[in-house]
Write a protein that holds these residues in place. Structure first.
Motif, PDB file in Angstrom:
ATOM      1  N   ALA A  83       0.736  -1.058   0.052  1.00 58.27           N
ATOM      2  CA  ALA A  83       0.218  -0.183  -0.141  1.00 58.27           C
ATOM      3  C   ALA A  83       0.908   1.298  -0.031  1.00 58.27           C
ATOM      4  O   ALA A  83       0.488   2.199  -0.831  1.00 58.27           O
ATOM      5  CB  ALA A  83      -0.872   0.064   1.242  1.00 58.27           C
ATOM      6  N   THR A  89      -5.258   0.824  -2.205  1.00 55.17           N
ATOM      7  CA  THR A  89      -5.749   0.180  -0.873  1.00 55.17           C
ATOM      8  C   THR A  89      -5.537  -1.225  -1.270  1.00 55.17           C
ATOM      9  O   THR A  89      -6.244  -1.738  -2.348  1.00 55.17           O
ATOM     10  CB  THR A  89      -7.320   0.484  -0.746  1.00 55.17           C
ATOM     11  OG1 THR A  89      -7.259   1.922  -0.368  1.00 55.17           O
ATOM     12  CG2 THR A  89      -7.678  -0.382   0.414  1.00 55.17           C
ATOM     13  N   SER A  91      -6.479  -5.230  -0.129  1.00 47.49           N
ATOM     14  CA  SER A  91      -7.636  -5.812   0.779  1.00 47.49           C
ATOM     15  C   SER A  91      -7.348  -7.309   0.277  1.00 47.49           C
ATOM     16  O   SER A  91      -7.486  -7.717  -0.813  1.00 47.49           O
ATOM     17  CB  SER A  91      -9.120  -5.264   0.358  1.00 47.49           C
ATOM     18  OG  SER A  91      -9.862  -5.941   1.103  1.00 47.49           O
ATOM     19  N   ALA A 121      -4.563   0.613   3.586  1.00 43.78           N
ATOM     20  CA  ALA A 121      -4.898   1.815   2.928  1.00 43.78           C
ATOM     21  C   ALA A 121      -3.738   3.021   3.063  1.00 43.78           C
ATOM     22  O   ALA A 121      -3.754   3.479   4.001  1.00 43.78           O
ATOM     23  CB  ALA A 121      -6.243   2.563   3.170  1.00 43.78           C
ATOM     24  N   ARG A 152     -12.954   4.141   5.674  1.00 49.83           N
ATOM     25  CA  ARG A 152     -12.723   5.151   5.189  1.00 49.83           C
ATOM     26  C   ARG A 152     -12.868   6.344   6.046  1.00 49.83           C
ATOM     27  O   ARG A 152     -12.138   7.599   5.891  1.00 49.83           O
ATOM     28  CB  ARG A 152     -13.253   5.496   3.837  1.00 49.83           C
ATOM     29  CG  ARG A 152     -12.984   4.378   2.906  1.00 49.83           C
ATOM     30  CD  ARG A 152     -13.349   4.625   1.076  1.00 49.83           C
ATOM     31  NE  ARG A 152     -14.692   4.788   1.220  1.00 49.83           N
ATOM     32  CZ  ARG A 152     -15.489   3.592   1.122  1.00 49.83           C
ATOM     33  NH1 ARG A 152     -14.865   2.408   0.676  1.00 49.83           N
ATOM     34  NH2 ARG A 152     -16.885   3.554   0.903  1.00 49.83           N
TER      35      ARG A 152
END
Length: 239
Positions: A83, A89, A91, A121, A152
């Motif tokens: 990242a 981001t 995941s 992130a 976020r």
């Protein structure tokens, strides 16, 4: 109070802390991770000059977060590293089934820890990446849409506090910023000690410590403690 109400209260507290000029230390006991359906949240700061990732904040403060952060720091591989380097981001809902080619060093090592899902992130200021917010969960599964949205929002709420703490760190004569816990202080001390002992630059000394920890499958922090306590022979033959 419902969990959603809890999160709204924490976000409001983050806004007040930012408005009051506070640092990350203001969030030390807020238990944010659990409200996002995660077991751990960490923040790594990208250091000026060296560009290395320094773990400066964990929720909760000890345990899995520092262990996984130190693992990536030692290996130079993993979701937080990706990242930071790539600027997007990351995941993965199940680390046990992730293609090992993605993180060939991190994935097999991470299986020793109770971490099965991860999200990392980048934290941006004026277009530049200053750090990474990473979340881990012990059970596999993707975050829900609402959890992703809340993640976020938390990232946005924490960023002003990180920026203020980072500025304090860069201007502090003691080398630490208010609200920042120096998780790898012993590692930096050991690297400095090794640099003097072997008459090499500090970055080379740190690289040797990391390589030694990786080669011997040891915690970098434990290795640093051994070096500082003279339990580790520091010379060109051992490092």
């Amino acid at each position: 109070m419902a969990r959603g109400d809890d999160l709204e209260a924490i976000l409001a507290r983050l806004r007040r802390a930012a408005a009051d000029g506070q640092h990350l230390g203001a969030t030390a006991s807020l238990r944010i991770a659990v409200l996002l359906g995660l077991d751990v949240l960490t923040i790594d700061l990208i250091t000026a000059g060296a560009g290395t990732l320094e773990l400066v904040w964990c929720d909760p403060a000890d345990g899995l977060g520092p262990e996984l952060g130190n693992l990536q720091y030692t290996l130079g591989d993993g979701p937080t590293v990706e990242a930071a380097q790539e600027g997007y981001t990351v995941s993965e809902p199940d680390l046990a089934t992730t293609d090992q080619a993605r993180w060939p060093l991190f994935l097999p090592a991470a299986m020793r820890f109770p971490a099965r899902a991860v999200i990392a992130a980048p934290l941006r200021v004026r277009g530049g990446i200053v750090g990474v917010l990473t979340g881990y969960r012990a059970t596999p599964g993707a975050m829900t849409a609402s959890q992703s949205r809340d993640f976020r929002r938390v990232r946005h709420g924490l960023l002003p506090l990180l920026v203020r703490s980072a500025h304090s760190l860069s201007t502090s004569g003691s080398g630490r910023g208010e609200g920042l816990r120096c998780y790898r202080e012993e590692v930096q001390q050991a690297a400095g000690f090794l640099a003097v002992t072997l008459a090499i630059p500090p970055d080379q000394a740190l690289a040797r410590l990391r390589a030694h920890a990786f080669h011997h499958n040891r915690s970098l922090t434990d290795l640093a403690r051994d070096a500082l306590n003279r339990r580790l022979r520091l010379d060109d033959h051992t490092l």
